[in-house]
Motif scaffolding. Structure first.
Motif, mmCIF file in Angstrom:
data_model
loop_
_atom_site.group_PDB
_atom_site.id
_atom_site.type_symbol
_atom_site.label_atom_id
_atom_site.label_comp_id
_atom_site.label_asym_id
_atom_site.label_seq_id
_atom_site.Cartn_x
_atom_site.Cartn_y
_atom_site.Cartn_z
ATOM 1 N N PHE A 142 0.791 -1.080 -0.066
ATOM 2 C CA PHE A 142 0.065 -0.091 -0.075
ATOM 3 C C PHE A 142 1.085 1.277 -0.025
ATOM 4 O O PHE A 142 0.652 2.327 -0.805
ATOM 5 N N VAL B 132 1.102 4.238 -3.030
ATOM 6 C CA VAL B 132 0.236 5.355 -2.675
ATOM 7 C C VAL B 132 1.561 6.287 -2.770
ATOM 8 O O VAL B 132 1.787 7.489 -3.134
ATOM 9 N N GLY C 71 -8.349 -5.140 0.214
ATOM 10 C CA GLY C 71 -7.153 -4.451 -0.106
ATOM 11 C C GLY C 71 -7.426 -3.744 -1.246
ATOM 12 O O GLY C 71 -6.939 -2.547 -1.759
ATOM 13 N N TRP D 83 -9.578 -0.740 -0.920
ATOM 14 C CA TRP D 83 -8.772 0.328 -0.263
ATOM 15 C C TRP D 83 -8.036 1.193 -1.298
ATOM 16 O O TRP D 83 -7.912 2.340 -1.280
ATOM 17 N N LEU D 84 -7.223 0.282 -2.258
ATOM 18 C CA LEU D 84 -6.459 1.046 -3.146
ATOM 19 C C LEU D 84 -7.414 1.724 -4.195
ATOM 20 O O LEU D 84 -7.131 3.096 -4.382
ATOM 21 N N ASN E 129 -8.574 5.068 -2.257
ATOM 22 C CA ASN E 129 -7.681 6.149 -2.049
ATOM 23 C C ASN E 129 -6.928 6.436 -3.072
ATOM 24 O O ASN E 129 -6.333 7.586 -2.984
ATOM 25 N N THR E 130 -6.967 5.892 -4.406
ATOM 26 C CA THR E 130 -6.111 6.168 -5.478
ATOM 27 C C THR E 130 -7.071 6.751 -6.489
ATOM 28 O O THR E 130 -6.653 7.487 -7.450
#
Length: 279
Positions: free
Chosen positions: A172, A176, A208, A211-212, A215-216
């Motif tokens: 992660f 990021v 996972g 989340w990626l 958040n991206t």
């Protein structure tokens, strides 16, 4: 150009192998594929019938794409030698030996021109170009003279897939952090993320992936489990001064296995959309 560039959050994340697998996957679907790596630093090379030298990874990628290997597929080859020396090759032909960090002063502009010519050859000889980056696109002390990553994606006008290795942990932060160090323009080129060397079933990584993506803002187009193979590593220095003599017959099974592996674990339709510029 129509195609894709695979860049990594670091060296050894699996860019070469995934590029090779994609070349075979698309070739057996009837596409004409040009593998390409603008600048490659490796002592692992092959001598072509013409006497020109080519990095082993681009040689194997050409074989995976079911086509003859050509010097323009790796227009700049830097062969590390002992005592901080490097032999420079353009289109497979030696330009001499330099010491230390003198490449930019002596060869940078000529190398850039050779890369541009190679990209034209690639575009003229394929439906899609599959470009492999080198190391990380955010080595901040090297970005000014980058001939391997974002500068090449911009020259080729292709989108980028960012490859990250989950095997060592920290996936992660590596993704990021890499995106954070890209400029806004560079970040807009990244259209997908690939998680490589996953252990276990990909269903275990659903949270996972979520989340990626949250958040991206970038889709995860594949979670690739770890797989054994017999292809050559390019990112290592072993002092070799003789070219490899690869046994292509023994590689065919690996090309097919890797293509099956990637096809089963990647969003192929999304990949083709990104390559066509229609995502």
């Amino acid at each position: 150009m129509k195609g894709i560039m695979l860049q990594g959050t670091a060296s050894h994340v699996g860019k070469s192998i995934i590029t090779t697998a994609i070349c075979r996957m698309l070739a057996r679907q009837g596409f004409q594929i040009s593998p390409f790596k603008a600048q490659n630093m490796t002592s692992h090379h092959v001598m072509l019938d013409t006497g020109q030298e080519l990095a082993i990874s681009q040689y194997e990628q050409a074989q995976a794409a079911k086509r003859k290997a050509e010097p323009w597929m790796n227009p700049v080859l830097l062969k590390p030698l002992e005592n901080m020396q490097t032999e420079v090759f353009f289109d497979g032909e030696s330009q001499g030996i330099i010491t230390g960090a003198r490449f930019k002063d002596m060869y940078y502009q000529k190398a850039l021109q050779k890369i541009k010519q190679g990209l034209i050859q690639a575009a003229n000889n394929s439906d899609f170009i599959i470009i492999e980056g080198a190391g990380s696109p955010v080595e901040m002390n090297l970005k000014e003279r980058d001939l391997s990553n974002m500068a090449i994606a911009e020259l080729a006008d292709v989108s980028v897939l960012l490859v990250a290795d989950i095997e060592r942990g920290g996936v992660f932060a590596s993704i990021v952090g890499t995106l954070a160090l890209l400029t806004e323009k560079e970040r807009s080129c990244v259209k997908g993320i690939i998680i490589n060397k996953f252990t276990g079933h990909s269903s275990l990584f659903v949270e996972g992936v979520e989340w990626l993506e949250n958040n991206t803002g970038i889709p995860v187009v594949g979670v690739l489990p770890f797989i054994e193979h017999q292809l050559n590593e390019e990112d290592s220095f072993d002092g070799r001064d003789q070219p490899f003599q690869p046994n292509l017959t023994s590689k065919e099974a690996d090309f097919e296995k890797l293509a099956d592996h990637v096809e089963a674990n990647i969003d192929r339709e999304k990949l083709l959309e990104i390559m066509r510029g229609t995502d």
